[in-house]
Design a protein around this motif. Structure first.
Motif, PDB file in Angstrom:
ATOM      1  N   GLU A 178       0.615  -0.869   0.055  1.00  0.00           N
ATOM      2  CA  GLU A 178      -0.042  -0.273  -0.006  1.00  0.00           C
ATOM      3  C   GLU A 178       0.521   1.054   0.277  1.00  0.00           C
ATOM      4  O   GLU A 178       1.178   1.768   1.416  1.00  0.00           O
ATOM      5  CB  GLU A 178      -0.704   0.069   0.980  1.00  0.00           C
ATOM      6  CG  GLU A 178      -1.674  -1.338   1.280  1.00  0.00           C
ATOM      7  CD  GLU A 178      -2.639  -1.333   3.052  1.00  0.00           C
ATOM      8  OE1 GLU A 178      -3.037  -0.389   2.591  1.00  0.00           O
ATOM      9  OE2 GLU A 178      -2.853  -1.671   2.962  1.00  0.00           O
ATOM     10  N   HIS A 437      -6.177  -9.254   2.775  1.00  0.00           N
ATOM     11  CA  HIS A 437      -6.314  -7.820   2.921  1.00  0.00           C
ATOM     12  C   HIS A 437      -5.192  -7.257   4.341  1.00  0.00           C
ATOM     13  O   HIS A 437      -4.951  -8.406   3.874  1.00  0.00           O
ATOM     14  CB  HIS A 437      -7.420  -7.012   3.267  1.00  0.00           C
ATOM     15  CG  HIS A 437      -8.418  -6.784   2.314  1.00  0.00           C
ATOM     16  ND1 HIS A 437      -8.290  -5.029   2.082  1.00  0.00           N
ATOM     17  CD2 HIS A 437      -9.186  -6.971   1.769  1.00  0.00           C
ATOM     18  CE1 HIS A 437      -9.940  -5.034   1.445  1.00  0.00           C
ATOM     19  NE2 HIS A 437      -9.853  -6.254   0.295  1.00  0.00           N
ATOM     20  N   GLY A 438      -4.521  -6.844   3.705  1.00  0.00           N
ATOM     21  CA  GLY A 438      -3.403  -6.087   4.103  1.00  0.00           C
ATOM     22  C   GLY A 438      -1.962  -6.980   3.772  1.00  0.00           C
ATOM     23  O   GLY A 438      -1.375  -7.473   4.796  1.00  0.00           O
TER      24      GLY A 438
HETATM   25 CA    CA Z   1      -5.839  -2.735   4.469  1.00  0.00          CA
END
Ligand code: CA
Length: 646
Positions: A178, A437-438
């Motif tokens: 991210e 996710h992550g």
């Molecule tokens: Ca996230």
């Protein structure tokens, strides 16, 4: 194999300055890879229609059993072909025909141990990997480092996303892919943190073309890799995860049984971005690792957490979002973090029953932890050991849950790749689909793992809620994803935000800067077989009915994907087909209106629906008769979008 290859070696012809021991060319003759050994160092180069895309670039690995990157001797080649067809519902295209010419180069190191480098060259993709035989009695080794690199021409420019530093960001959960992107910067610009750049990485080679680097086929049997910082003259090398990832636990290299193979490194090349948007190389060179335990159904989902946040993790709000999913005809609701405490296991069973009574199935959120970060949200410690996981998944199956979103992974070490794979494999036994996710970039996982249905690995919709910077740059990032992140793997963005204000009240604050049709366009622009859309119950009455109707109709699986037009960072127009319905979508990140003349033969002589944002970013829908030649003229407003559908 050794005997065969040394026999082939006798046929070798040595050549001029480049020491061009072997060459392999794509079936259409345009893409060429040359491989040679110079001063004991194995090298390769890539050209497209005679123009250099990668100059002499290093090959080789370093293992705890010996160095296979220097002191190498050429030991022969063999050639073959691959021709395979497969179908795959979860990616950008449903029927794929992959044809490639294969070159296997045999190299011997100073100890006379062998390493094979296998290149598969299709019309716009190079995939290559190392194959390690047994070395005498040696049937196990550790790959400690790779010499593999990509030497770009000095004038190449970059669209690269930084590797996040370990044990940072929210609750020490990074790296999770991210980050922002370089935007046409010259090669050689260092990443801020010094940990390099993630796959995939996009490079523009002047006016000659584009190159997208990635890797695929990363399973529990290897670590995930990334790109180093570039040198000033444009060399990027394959780098293993930082030792500090995963709270410093686990090795950074790869433990291999011999014979063994490394993941495929992929190089997608085109004069335009078309081959990059349309590539299926991440899936062409891998195979399913197990059978699906059932037919998994993909589709659309609501989720309250994205706009209504933690406070909505309660019975009543989840009922509201189940009702929203039901009203929309969506297949799923995703019930996010904290359900274990705020709703509880017993009432969750009732909630699933309620959802089922409304024709809605359920995804539940889990923390992947374990002991590698501080993320406090529950349920925790249910996914990190086989014993806890199977017990939990048995309960989930009995409760009628259909999928999980597992969040907050520890990085790219083989240790973590094993966790991803173990979760996927166990989940299949209990009929559960998995969204991560992550997390890391999926590397061929849509094909390798039948119940895998998407990964975040992007600044996703949550960042639109959290950050004014991301809201300002939403259109900019949207014009990158089809050419970079989403070109190689499913991207679970969790988008289509129709609230004007990205909060529960929808009256003030957190103002969305993009148009409604921009938002609808991302439903098609961002590809993931299960889409968690960020609609809120109030959208049923506070946005034009045609927008809601579009969201009811839009598919999440595709038979075909086409590059139509675009430049990363400026605008993007792509088309996707589901059965006989085409959706052509465009978004504009420039600060002036963009007039485009699009070539859309799929709509020739048809009446189509044209959705757009006007110059006040008010949405409209009109019917348009497309000319016989299929040309459609559209204007896309700054931070606006367009959708054309038949
Ligand atoms: Ca996230």
């Amino acid at each position: 194999m050794k005997t065969l290859l040394s026999a082939v070696a006798m046929l070798l012809v040595s050549t001029l300055t480049f020491a061009q021991e072997a060459q392999v060319v794509s079936p259409d003759g345009n893409l060429k890879v040359d491989v040679g050994v110079v001063n004991g160092k194995p090298l390769y180069s890539v050209s497209y229609k005679g123009k250099p895309m990668l100059e002499n670039s290093p090959l080789g690995i370093l293992t705890n059993e010996g160095d296979f990157s220097s002191g190498m001797k050429w030991a022969g080649v063999s050639k073959s072909e691959v021709d395979k067809t497969y179908s795959q519902q979860k990616i950008k295209k449903s029927q794929i025909h992959y044809q490639a010419n294969v070159l296997t180069c045999a190299l011997a190191n100073a100890q006379k141990d062998m390493l094979y480098v296998v290149f598969q060259v299709s019309n716009n993709d190079v995939a290559f990997r190392y194959e390690l035989p047994t070395w005498g009695d040696r049937r196990a080794c550790v790959v400690e480092k790779e010499a593999t690199g990509y030497q770009f021409p000095a004038h190449a420019t970059t669209y690269l996303s930084e590797m996040m530093l370990p044990m940072g960001a929210f609750a020490r959960t990074s790296p999770s892919y991210e980050s922002g992107y370089t935007n046409g910067d010259a090669v050689g610009r260092a990443s801020g943190g010094g940990d390099g750049f993630v796959f995939p990485g996009l490079f523009k080679i002047g006016d000659e073309g584009w190159v997208l680097l990635s890797e695929t086929g990363v399973s529990s049997l290897y670590c995930a890799s990334h790109l180093s910082d570039g040198t000033a003259d444009g060399l990027y090398t394959v780098e293993f995860p930082s030792a500090k990832q995963n709270n410093g636990f686990g090795s950074t290299g790869a433990q291999l049984a011999l014979p063994g193979v490394t993941p495929w490194r992929t190089i997608t090349v085109g004069e335009t971005l078309k081959p990059i948007v349309e590539t299926t190389i991440p899936f062409d060179v891998v195979d399913p690792l197990y059978e699906p335990s059932q037919t998994y159904q993909y589709g659309k989902s609501t989720w309250s957490w994205i706009v209504w946040m933690d406070e909505s993790m309660n019975w009543d709000d989840q009922v509201a979002y189940i009702d929203l999913a039901s009203e929309m005809g969506f297949e799923y609701i995703l019930i996010d973090a904290l359900w274990d405490e705020n709703i509880g296991y017993d009432r969750m069973k009732e909630l699933v029953k309620y959802a089922n009574s409304k024709n809605v199935d359920v995804f539940l959120w889990y923390n992947s932890n374990g002991g590698f970060n501080d993320a406090p949200q529950g349920p925790r410690s249910r996914m990190n050991t086989s014993i806890a996981r199977k017990k939990e998944m048995k309960w989930l199956q009995e409760a009628g849950v259909k999928g999980l979103k597992v969040d907050f992974f520890g990085g790219d070490k083989q240790e973590t790749m094993r966790l991803y794979e173990d979760i996927l494999s166990d989940a299949n036994d209990y009929g559960l689909m998995i969204v991560f996710h992550g997390c890391t970039l999926p590397r061929g996982w849509e094909r390798m793992y039948p119940n895998y249905v998407g990964s975040e690995a992007v600044w996703a919709s949550e960042m639109l809620i959290f950050s004014e910077y991301i809201r300002e740059n939403e259109a900019f990032f949207a014009t990158l994803h089809p050419f970079i992140r989403n070109a190689v793997g499913a991207m679970e963005f969790g988008g289509v935000l129709l609230n004007k204000h990205l909060n529960r009240g929808n009256r003030e604050g957190q103002t969305r800067q993009t148009g409604d049709i921009f938002q609808l366009a991302t439903a098609v622009l961002y590809q993931n077989p299960v889409q968690m859309f960020a609609l809120t119950p109030n959208n049923l009455t506070d946005v034009p009915a045609f927008e809601i109707d579009f969201m009811k109709e839009v598919p999440t699986t595709w038979d075909e994907t086409l590059y139509i037009d675009g430049t990363p960072g400026k605008y993007a127009v792509i088309g996707r087909r589901h059965a006989d319905k085409w959706y052509v979508v465009g978004v504009n990140a420039e600060d002036k209106a963009m007039k485009l003349k699009l070539d859309l033969p799929m709509f020739a002589n048809q009446k189509v629906r044209l959705y757009g944002d006007d110059n006040k970013l008010e949405s409209f829908l009109k019917e348009v008769q497309v000319k016989k030649n299929g040309t459609v003229e559209v204007t896309i407003q700054p931070k606006g979008g367009v959708v054309i559908a038949n």
